[in-house]
Design an enzyme around this catalytic site. Structure first.
Site, PDB file in Angstrom:
ATOM      1  N   LYS A   4      -0.699  -9.516   3.388  1.00  0.00           N
ATOM      2  CA  LYS A   4       0.112  -9.005   4.500  1.00  0.00           C
ATOM      3  C   LYS A   4      -0.728  -8.039   5.306  1.00  0.00           C
ATOM      4  O   LYS A   4      -1.542  -7.297   4.741  1.00  0.00           O
ATOM      5  CB  LYS A   4       1.362  -8.293   3.959  1.00  0.00           C
ATOM      6  CG  LYS A   4       2.194  -7.622   5.061  1.00  0.00           C
ATOM      7  CD  LYS A   4       3.512  -7.094   4.546  1.00  0.00           C
ATOM      8  CE  LYS A   4       3.442  -5.695   3.987  1.00  0.00           C
ATOM      9  NZ  LYS A   4       2.924  -4.662   4.909  1.00  0.00           N
TER      10      LYS A   4
ATOM     11  N   GLU B 154      -0.441  -5.400   9.052  1.00  0.00           N
ATOM     12  CA  GLU B 154       0.458  -4.777  10.034  1.00  0.00           C
ATOM     13  C   GLU B 154      -0.065  -5.023  11.445  1.00  0.00           C
ATOM     14  O   GLU B 154      -1.272  -4.988  11.668  1.00  0.00           O
ATOM     15  CB  GLU B 154       0.541  -3.266   9.766  1.00  0.00           C
ATOM     16  CG  GLU B 154       1.111  -2.935   8.401  1.00  0.00           C
ATOM     17  CD  GLU B 154       1.230  -1.435   8.151  1.00  0.00           C
ATOM     18  OE1 GLU B 154       1.017  -0.628   9.086  1.00  0.00           O
ATOM     19  OE2 GLU B 154       1.545  -1.059   6.998  1.00  0.00           O
TER      20      GLU B 154
ATOM     21  N   ASP C 277       0.840  -1.205   0.000  1.00  0.00           N
ATOM     22  CA  ASP C 277       0.000   0.000   0.000  1.00  0.00           C
ATOM     23  C   ASP C 277       0.876   1.256   0.000  1.00  0.00           C
ATOM     24  O   ASP C 277       0.368   2.380  -0.049  1.00  0.00           O
ATOM     25  CB  ASP C 277      -1.002  -0.007   1.159  1.00  0.00           C
ATOM     26  CG  ASP C 277      -0.335   0.055   2.527  1.00  0.00           C
ATOM     27  OD1 ASP C 277       0.902  -0.061   2.604  1.00  0.00           O
ATOM     28  OD2 ASP C 277      -1.064   0.207   3.532  1.00  0.00           O
ATOM     29  N   SER C 278       2.204   1.059  -0.017  1.00  0.00           N
ATOM     30  CA  SER C 278       3.114   2.194  -0.247  1.00  0.00           C
ATOM     31  C   SER C 278       2.836   2.819  -1.612  1.00  0.00           C
ATOM     32  O   SER C 278       3.284   3.924  -1.892  1.00  0.00           O
ATOM     33  CB  SER C 278       4.575   1.753  -0.148  1.00  0.00           C
ATOM     34  OG  SER C 278       4.825   0.623  -0.967  1.00  0.00           O
TER      35      SER C 278
ATOM     36  N   ASP D 213      -1.169  -6.405  -0.056  1.00  0.00           N
ATOM     37  CA  ASP D 213      -1.028  -5.708   1.230  1.00  0.00           C
ATOM     38  C   ASP D 213      -2.393  -5.139   1.631  1.00  0.00           C
ATOM     39  O   ASP D 213      -2.939  -4.280   0.919  1.00  0.00           O
ATOM     40  CB  ASP D 213      -0.024  -4.553   1.011  1.00  0.00           C
ATOM     41  CG  ASP D 213       0.585  -4.061   2.289  1.00  0.00           C
ATOM     42  OD1 ASP D 213       0.419  -4.717   3.327  1.00  0.00           O
ATOM     43  OD2 ASP D 213       1.257  -3.005   2.230  1.00  0.00           O
TER      44      ASP D 213
ATOM     45  N   GLU E 240      10.334  -4.251   9.635  1.00  0.00           N
ATOM     46  CA  GLU E 240      10.739  -2.999   8.989  1.00  0.00           C
ATOM     47  C   GLU E 240      11.393  -2.077  10.007  1.00  0.00           C
ATOM     48  O   GLU E 240      10.782  -1.740  11.037  1.00  0.00           O
ATOM     49  CB  GLU E 240       9.512  -2.302   8.363  1.00  0.00           C
ATOM     50  CG  GLU E 240       9.886  -0.982   7.700  1.00  0.00           C
ATOM     51  CD  GLU E 240       8.764  -0.342   6.896  1.00  0.00           C
ATOM     52  OE1 GLU E 240       7.706  -0.959   6.710  1.00  0.00           O
ATOM     53  OE2 GLU E 240       8.968   0.807   6.448  1.00  0.00           O
TER      54      GLU E 240
HETATM   55  O1  KIV Z   1       3.419  -1.000   1.508  1.00  0.00           O
HETATM   56  C1  KIV Z   1       4.576  -1.454   1.464  1.00  0.00           C
HETATM   57  O2  KIV Z   1       5.295  -1.382   0.465  1.00  0.00           O
HETATM   58  C2  KIV Z   1       5.064  -2.078   2.669  1.00  0.00           C
HETATM   59  C3  KIV Z   1       6.528  -2.101   2.822  1.00  0.00           C
HETATM   60  C4  KIV Z   1       6.975  -0.809   3.418  1.00  0.00           C
HETATM   61  C5  KIV Z   1       6.938  -3.244   3.617  1.00  0.00           C
HETATM   62  O3  KIV Z   1       4.311  -2.454   3.512  1.00  0.00           O
END
Ligand code: KIV
Length: 292
Positions: A117, A119, A48-49, A87, A186
């Site tokens: 994924k 968090e 989600d970056s 993500d 991270e």
């Molecule tokens: O969104 C993303 O790219 C991530 C990385 C910072 C691990 O979660």
């Protein structure tokens, strides 16, 4: 494409048994994914970056599930063989186990992901358990968790004190116990990452957390000078695609302005007699000279 085999979960576990480092990268679209596939990277994260690197927001929080699905689909088309992780974006899993399962299922059904994924640590154990019970592999994410940037006080190293580090170690154990298939650490101190890796039976991936992990992750845009706002210290730059593109665009502007582009080999004509017939059909004389 490539003739490499599709990466599977047993192949990733086999790597950690043999001590072969796992390669992982974030990726957001088809052309990037195509290149990633050629390089033979094991795990691809549609992070989600992309809210920051692709959409230009200041954080990941505005990213929606539909944004993620669209990008994950494009990435899957570019890299059919990587182990693809979707993500889960902000507020698509925090509220309930049910929302976590349903949104994880979207990544699997609509974008052919291999896993998801999320968090968070102990407080997310029930979400991990629920998603895994639905048959979906989950990677945990600890340390600097960008969706909690406000409570963490910014994008900074996590687990600097013994107490904070112990919480990360306990969180990793809780995620593994809940069934996570791997954990991303991270920006935690190198020694803390090493300690968690020693204790874990699942792959531990480092992003800015040093070499003592089972694998490494970098963000594509940081690696190639494609994020104009900043490049974090943890990100090694392997090339400056941003400069290549900027130089090319400058040259294009100069060449269009001067008339050097397009060159004769870049366009097409019709035969003289066809052109003469066209003018006759239009009942107009051949244009002379150029417009004012
Ligand atoms: O969104 C993303 O790219 C991530 C990385 C910072 C691990 O979660």
């Amino acid at each position: 494409m490539t003739d490499r085999k599709k990466v599977t979960l047993p192949m990733l576990f086999d790597k950690i048994t043999k001590g072969t480092p796992i390669t992982m990268i974030t990726c957001y679209d088809y052309p990037m994914a195509y290149l990633v596939e050629q390089a033979g990277i094991d795990i691809v994260l549609v992070g989600d970056s992309l809210g920051m690197t692709i959409l230009g927001f200041d954080s990941t929080l505005p990213v929606k599930m539909d944004d993620m699905i669209r990008h994950a689909q494009a990435v899957r088309r570019g890299t059919p063989n990587a182990w693809l992780i979707g993500d889960l974006p902000y507020m698509t899993y925090q509220a309930s186990d049910e929302s976590a399962v349903l949104n994880s299922g979207r990544f699997m059904a609509e974008a052919a992901c291999d896993g998801v994924k999320l968090e968070g640590g102990q407080e997310m154990a029930s979400r991990v358990r629920a998603i895994v019970s639905a048959g979906i592999p989950v990677m945990g994410h600890l340390g600097l968790t960008p969706q909690s940037v406000s409570s963490l006080g910014g994008f900074r190293l996590q687990g600097k004190s013994a107490g904070q580090a112990k919480k990360i170690v306990d969180d990793a154990a809780a995620l593994e116990e809940a069934g996570a298939m791997a954990i991303l650490l991270e920006l935690v101190p190198d020694q803390v990452c090493g300690l968690i890796t020693q204790r874990a039976k699942i792959p531990i991936i480092s992003l800015g957390s040093g070499p003592n992990a089972d694998g490494q992750l970098l963000i594509f845009h940081d690696m190639f000078g494609l994020y104009p706002k900043f490049t974090p210290r943890m990100a090694k730059q392997y090339g400056d695609a941003g400069k290549v593109i900027a130089d090319g665009l400058k040259q294009y502007v100069e060449e269009v302005t001067s008339g050097a582009f397009p060159e004769p080999e870049r366009y097409f004509g019709i035969k003289d007699e066809e052109y003469a017939e066209l003018l006759r059909l239009l009942d107009s004389p051949a244009p002379s000279g150029s417009r004012p």
